[in-house]
Design an enzyme around this catalytic site. Sequence first.
Site, mmCIF file in Angstrom:
data_model
loop_
_atom_site.group_PDB
_atom_site.id
_atom_site.type_symbol
_atom_site.label_atom_id
_atom_site.label_comp_id
_atom_site.label_asym_id
_atom_site.label_seq_id
_atom_site.Cartn_x
_atom_site.Cartn_y
_atom_site.Cartn_z
ATOM 1 N N ASN A 242 5.092 -2.454 5.134
ATOM 2 C CA ASN A 242 5.939 -1.370 5.643
ATOM 3 C C ASN A 242 5.986 -1.343 7.169
ATOM 4 O O ASN A 242 6.029 -0.289 7.788
ATOM 5 C CB ASN A 242 5.480 -0.019 5.071
ATOM 6 N N CYS B 287 7.811 -4.388 8.778
ATOM 7 C CA CYS B 287 8.855 -5.337 9.179
ATOM 8 C C CYS B 287 10.159 -5.097 8.422
ATOM 9 O O CYS B 287 11.095 -4.510 8.947
ATOM 10 C CB CYS B 287 8.399 -6.787 8.955
ATOM 11 N N ARG B 288 10.202 -5.546 7.168
ATOM 12 C CA ARG B 288 11.446 -5.521 6.398
ATOM 13 C C ARG B 288 11.863 -4.133 5.954
ATOM 14 O O ARG B 288 13.019 -3.731 6.157
ATOM 15 C CB ARG B 288 11.319 -6.437 5.170
ATOM 16 N N SER B 289 10.968 -3.395 5.308
ATOM 17 C CA SER B 289 11.385 -2.093 4.770
ATOM 18 C C SER B 289 11.736 -1.072 5.858
ATOM 19 O O SER B 289 12.690 -0.308 5.670
ATOM 20 C CB SER B 289 10.382 -1.545 3.757
ATOM 21 N N CYS C 176 8.453 -3.023 1.030
ATOM 22 C CA CYS C 176 8.006 -4.387 1.292
ATOM 23 C C CYS C 176 6.475 -4.405 1.195
ATOM 24 O O CYS C 176 5.888 -3.517 0.580
ATOM 25 C CB CYS C 176 8.517 -4.897 2.642
ATOM 26 N N ASP D 94 9.933 -12.693 4.612
ATOM 27 C CA ASP D 94 9.047 -11.894 5.458
ATOM 28 C C ASP D 94 8.960 -12.565 6.834
ATOM 29 O O ASP D 94 8.445 -13.676 6.950
ATOM 30 C CB ASP D 94 7.659 -11.810 4.827
#
Length: 151
Positions: free
Chosen positions: A11, A13-15, A8, A122
């Site tokens: 690195n 939140c999402r990933s 993401c 995001d």
Amino acid sequence: MTRILVVCLGNICRSPLAHGILESKLPKDSFYVDSAGTAAYHIGNSPDHRSIKVAKTHGVDISGHSARQFRVSDFDTSDYIYAMDASNYNNIISLARNNDDIGKVKLFLEENNSVSDKNVPDPYYGHISDFEYVFDLLEATSKILSAKLKE
């Protein structure tokens, strides 16, 4: 060993969520999962506290993760590279050296045919409910992806 990298922007939140979820669904003796960000904003930082909280609520521990930036050598050490959205996909592709590198990169949500928008939103500027939504989206897609990878 099959090596998977999820990417993401920062690195945090999402990933890290996708990393933790996918890792929990795959046998560790056959799969290695990692994550990175295309930007250098948060190198060395832990995941966002909301990502940690939501993951923990669902039995996934990402608290030990340390953010890092995507690097060209990741093309050499990864079999699959999954971007969280089109912007990060384009950032990764811009670093590709050849068609083999490009062939490793996909949008994470491309694996989920029940989702029309292939961009994982995001949640960084949102609320805990946005992190829950992203977790659910990543969880559903990780189930599909892990089943496919184990075949």
